[in-house]
Design an enzyme around this catalytic site. Structure first.
Site, PDB file in Angstrom:
ATOM      1  N   HIS A 411       0.896  -1.178  -0.001  1.00 35.91           N
ATOM      2  CA  HIS A 411       0.019   0.041  -0.035  1.00 35.91           C
ATOM      3  C   HIS A 411       0.764   1.197   0.101  1.00 35.91           C
ATOM      4  CE1 HIS A 411      -3.112   2.957   2.023  1.00 35.91           C
ATOM      5  NE2 HIS A 411      -3.397   2.628   0.887  1.00 35.91           N
ATOM      6  N   HIS A 412       0.766   2.196  -1.089  1.00 33.91           N
ATOM      7  CA  HIS A 412       1.503   3.268  -1.165  1.00 33.91           C
ATOM      8  C   HIS A 412       0.431   4.424  -1.220  1.00 33.91           C
ATOM      9  CE1 HIS A 412       5.051   1.597  -3.367  1.00 33.91           C
ATOM     10  NE2 HIS A 412       5.245   1.281  -2.201  1.00 33.91           N
ATOM     11  N   GLU A 413      -0.290   4.806   0.042  1.00 34.40           N
ATOM     12  CA  GLU A 413      -0.885   6.111   0.254  1.00 34.40           C
ATOM     13  C   GLU A 413       0.142   7.051   0.206  1.00 34.40           C
ATOM     14  OE1 GLU A 413      -4.458   7.083   0.506  1.00 34.40           O
ATOM     15  OE2 GLU A 413      -3.212   8.739   0.270  1.00 34.40           O
ATOM     16  N   HIS A 481      -5.925   4.485  -6.035  1.00 34.01           N
ATOM     17  CA  HIS A 481      -7.188   4.938  -5.467  1.00 34.01           C
ATOM     18  C   HIS A 481      -7.293   6.623  -5.593  1.00 34.01           C
ATOM     19  CE1 HIS A 481      -9.581   2.110  -3.310  1.00 34.01           C
ATOM     20  NE2 HIS A 481      -8.945   1.274  -3.968  1.00 34.01           N
ATOM     21  N   GLU A 482      -8.197   7.190  -5.952  1.00 39.61           N
ATOM     22  CA  GLU A 482      -8.320   8.777  -5.941  1.00 39.61           C
ATOM     23  C   GLU A 482      -7.492   9.310  -7.267  1.00 39.61           C
ATOM     24  OE1 GLU A 482      -6.957   7.872  -2.643  1.00 39.61           O
ATOM     25  OE2 GLU A 482      -8.872   7.315  -2.091  1.00 39.61           O
ATOM     26  N   GLU A 500      -9.880   3.373  -8.367  1.00 39.17           N
ATOM     27  CA  GLU A 500     -11.037   3.646  -7.557  1.00 39.17           C
ATOM     28  C   GLU A 500     -11.980   4.830  -8.509  1.00 39.17           C
ATOM     29  OE1 GLU A 500     -12.191   4.712  -3.209  1.00 39.17           O
ATOM     30  OE2 GLU A 500     -10.678   6.087  -3.989  1.00 39.17           O
ATOM     31  N   GLU A 506     -16.572   1.698   0.452  1.00 36.93           N
ATOM     32  CA  GLU A 506     -16.278   2.367   1.775  1.00 36.93           C
ATOM     33  C   GLU A 506     -17.144   3.517   2.566  1.00 36.93           C
ATOM     34  OE1 GLU A 506     -12.279   3.401   0.525  1.00 36.93           O
ATOM     35  OE2 GLU A 506     -12.528   5.549   0.391  1.00 36.93           O
TER      36      GLU A 506
HETATM   37  C1  NOJ Z   1      -8.799   6.169   0.457  1.00 33.64           C
HETATM   38  C2  NOJ Z   1      -8.925   4.893  -0.138  1.00 33.64           C
HETATM   39  O1  NOJ Z   1      -9.998   4.730  -0.937  1.00 33.64           O
HETATM   40  C3  NOJ Z   1      -8.986   3.942   0.865  1.00 33.64           C
HETATM   41  O2  NOJ Z   1      -9.294   2.528   0.149  1.00 33.64           O
HETATM   42  C4  NOJ Z   1      -8.103   3.650   1.812  1.00 33.64           C
HETATM   43  O3  NOJ Z   1      -8.080   2.889   2.702  1.00 33.64           O
HETATM   44  C5  NOJ Z   1      -7.689   5.069   2.478  1.00 33.64           C
HETATM   45  N1  NOJ Z   1      -7.801   6.109   1.475  1.00 33.64           N
HETATM   46  C6  NOJ Z   1      -6.239   5.336   3.260  1.00 33.64           C
HETATM   47  O4  NOJ Z   1      -5.358   5.265   2.048  1.00 33.64           O
HETATM   48 CA    CA Z   2     -11.183   6.839  -1.911  1.00 36.33          CA
END
Ligand code: NOJ
Ligand code: CA
Length: 712
Positions: A411-413, A481-482, A500, A506
């Protein structure tokens, strides 16, 4: 990639300013192109002799340079036809026919001594066109301040819209007439980025339905090195005009010839289900750039994830520390929170569940340092993507997962600090390679850094592609995502398997949620551009389960969550709920275990946007079929003819349906499972509860297995 047929014939070259008309291969579409009296390029489009687009102007406004709007004459036109069948690396079908007639118009702007080209492609389900700019003395570098592509509609169509927004698509849809659109009345999305720009601004893909019963989708394909196209509505004349996402200084696009814009697309049908079958967006993208796609494998995954979204369960952060700097924090000195999710023992438990149930991978979020103040501060040095929290043992987890045949998804947020991500990405990839990761979920929550840039602007569009390319070079699969919403680029980068870029499941955990009609609209809108990581499979529907009195809930029945594995296509499909919730319903979980993620064929059986969708899909390389049927807030009976099954053959149909008294609000978890025998002659009438659905798996029945089962 097997080429079955390929024709490229230049049919005609003409030199005049008279109207040029051409037709789609099946002759249902007719497009006309002409220059008006002031030398403005104009096109129009009909479908089965009904007007779809009235004469509409094309052109661009430039910064500090004369506009590319008028004063044009036609220098030459070229027509050609193309017919090729190609095989996607993964997808909803195993073969895709790319068949169109093309008209290329070369326009000369004499006063400026410049030329531009407009390339039109007419398919059997719609039109694509783009602007092309050759390298030439008077057009080398230029900046676009506005693209003025018009789509002049025939009336005040019903439309399924989300507000125009430079930074997010995480909205539910409003259904209204074009004249009633007011983007300022729609609430923000709840994740802090909300780049609203005009009351009459809407996003693409924009879906409309005319009073004559035509479904029209306006979108774009192959968004590369250019900002995303949104639309402004002229609410009196029903003319839509392209509205590009600006950059930090207000410019829309920076061009260096030779260059071209993405394709603008108009997909039309008189049957809603045909829109779902359209492959035009993919066909307008370039073929795969990945020479050896052997590392790309569609899969199901679970995750240390839903536990952070539901109330009172887990956290991403390890400690309570509202102000930290990565480089001078001693993580071992912090007091760990008991609810930190990504602990070694939790991850091992998830690996066990995955291994026991044939699930390929486990996504782990909140494993790396920095989550203590990751969002809301517009902070640059937020994550380094390589340092684990003290309670996440990278090596032990890698070894344990490998011993069980399970992969961990990285996971790379980025927290939208994209400069920071780009600084760290090479090391982050090296870390993944050392520790056995072959897939990554990226995330862009928050305002973008470089500050002032937008999620959907040219700079970010290029960033997402840079990441996809880098991951491909390193044989890594990607789920973003985003990001900007996809425009068919998964054809070119098949390792970019999902995004996403819409309001996912969510939201049901922590907000007013997604109304029951949401999932009946997404396949007609957001999914036109590519798979969505919607995160289906929530069994524990009400959040009061975790926190007494909590009013949030998933706005579907449990059976509908199963049906989403069919109606919401993704080659990376999450089983999003907690293992302990699945363990209470292993009979229903069986469907998630069985369902495929890659398909040879898909039949769109019945569909109406905003109301219902029923589809059947054949699992790749097998004779198994799966059916998904969903409805909105209204109960309905799905009519499912099994004509697609092999003749003279009984199939065991395992039907996971809503119980008679199920209801998304009052009684969402009531389901029933039955096994019956069906054949290609069977027409099943399957009741769906309000907000409900049904999922069916179909397997050829052996003689022994048929005993005791009812034939229907
Ligand atoms: C928003 C993402 O859609 C979600 O899947 C993720 O858990 C959170 N950000 C944290 O990164
Ligand atoms: Ca999201």
């Amino acid at each position: 990639m097997k080429k079955i047929t390929l024709f490229l014939i230049v049919l005609a070259v003409s030199l005049s300013n008279k109207a040029e008309t051409f037709m789609s291969p099946d002759k249902n579409f007719k497009m006309e192109f002409l220059m008006n009296a002031t030398g403005e390029p104009v096109y129009s489009l009909t479908y089965k002799e009904k007007t779809v687009i009235q004469p509409s102007k094309l052109g661009l406004v430039l910064k500090n340079a004369p506009a590319l709007l008028s004063g044009f004459s036609i220098l030459k036109t070229e027509s050609s036809t193309f017919d090729q069948t190609w095989k996607p690396v993964w997808g909803e079908v195993s073969d895709i026919r790319n068949n169109y007639n093309e008209l290329l118009v070369v326009l000369e702007q004499k006063a400026e001594q410049r030329t531009i080209k407009i390339r039109f492609r007419l398919f059997n389900d719609g039109l694509g066109f783009r602007y092309e700019f050759d390298k030439q003395p008077n057009l080398n570098y230029f900046q676009i301040t506005d693209e003025c592509t018009q789509f002049a509609l025939t009336g005040d169509h019903k439309t399924f819209w989300i507000p125009g927004d430079y930074d997010t698509n995480e909205y539910f849809y409003t259904i209204s007439k074009l004249s009633e659109v007011d983007a300022s009345k729609v609430n923000g999305n709840g994740i802090g980025t909300h780049g609203f720009f005009a009351k009459n601004g809407v996003q693409t893909p924009l879906l409309m339905k005319t009073t004559e019963g035509l479904y029209i989708s306006i979108f774009e394909a192959a968004l590369v090195d250019y900002p995303a196209m949104q639309l402004l509505i002229d609410q009196k004349n029903f003319i839509l005009t392209s509205a590009l996402v600006p950059d930090a200084v207000g410019t829309k696009a920076y061009m260096q010839t030779p260059q071209h814009t993405p394709w603008r697309t108009i997909i039309v049908s008189d049957k809603a289900a045909d829109l779902l079958a359209s492959k035009t967006i993919l066909n307008l993208n370039e073929p795969s750039k990945i020479a050896d796609p052997g590392f790309i494998h569609p899969q199901k995954f679970i995750g240390i994830w839903w536990g952070m979204h539901v109330p009172n369960h887990w956290s991403w952060n390890y400690a309570d520390a509202p102000n930290i700097r990565l480089k001078d924090t001693d993580w071992n000195a912090l007091t760990p929170l008991p609810q930190h999710g990504a602990k070694t023992e939790n991850v091992k438990r998830y690996i066990d569940f995955a291994a026991a149930n044939g699930i390929s991978s486990v996504l782990v979020e909140g494993w790396n340092v920095g989550w203590e103040d990751w969002a809301g501060n517009w902070k640059e040095e937020v994550f380094d993507f390589v340092t684990p929290y003290p309670d996440f043992d990278v090596k032990a987890i890698h070894e344990y997962a490998a011993s069980k045949g399970v992969k961990i998804i990285m996971h790379h947020e980025t927290s939208a600090s994209v400069t920071n991500y780009e600084r760290h990405i090479d090391k982050a990839i090296e870390f993944m390679k050392t520790n056995g990761y072959d897939a990554v979920k990226t995330g862009y929550v928050g305002w973008i850094i470089p500050r002032g840039e937008h999620h959907d602007g040219q700079w970010m569009v290029n960033h997402y592609i840079r990441v996809a390319e880098k991951m491909a070079e390193n044989r890594i699969m990607l789920d973003a995502h985003e990001p900007v919403r996809p425009t068919g680029l998964s054809r070119t980068y098949p390792n970019w398997m999902a995004c996403e870029a819409a309001r996912g499941n969510e939201y049901n955990a922590w907000s007013v949620g997604n109304p029951p009609e949401h999932e009946t609209i997404l396949p007609f809108t957001r999914l036109m551009g590519g798979p969505m990581d919607y995160t289906p499979g929530i069994f524990e529907i009400k959040m009061s389960h975790y926190q007494p009195g909590n009013k949030c809930q998933v706005h579907t029945t449990l059976a509908k969550q199963l049906a989403l594995y069919i109606t919401m296509y993704s080659p990376l499909q999450m089983a999003a709920d907690l293992p302990e919730n699945y363990e209470k319903h292993m009979d229903a979980f069986q469907f998630i275990k069985d369902v495929a993620v890659d398909w040879d064929d898909t039949k769109y059986l019945e569909a109406e946007p905003g109301d219902y969708i029923t589809m059947a899909r054949k699992a790749k390389g097998t004779s198994d079929w799966f059916v998904g049927a969903i409805t909105d807030e209204n109960a309905r009976t799905a009519i499912i003819p099994f004509k697609f099954l092999d003749d003279k053959q009984w199939y065991i149909a395992t039907i996971y349906g809503d119980a008679a008294n199920a209801d998304w609000k009052e009684n969402p978890m009531a389901y029933q499972i039955q096994k019956v025998l069906v054949s290609s002659k069977t027409v099943l009438k399957q009741k769906l509860a309000p907000g409900g659905g049904a999922a069916i798996s179909l397997k050829k029945a052996g003689k022994e297995e048929m005993k005791g089962l009812k034939k229907i």
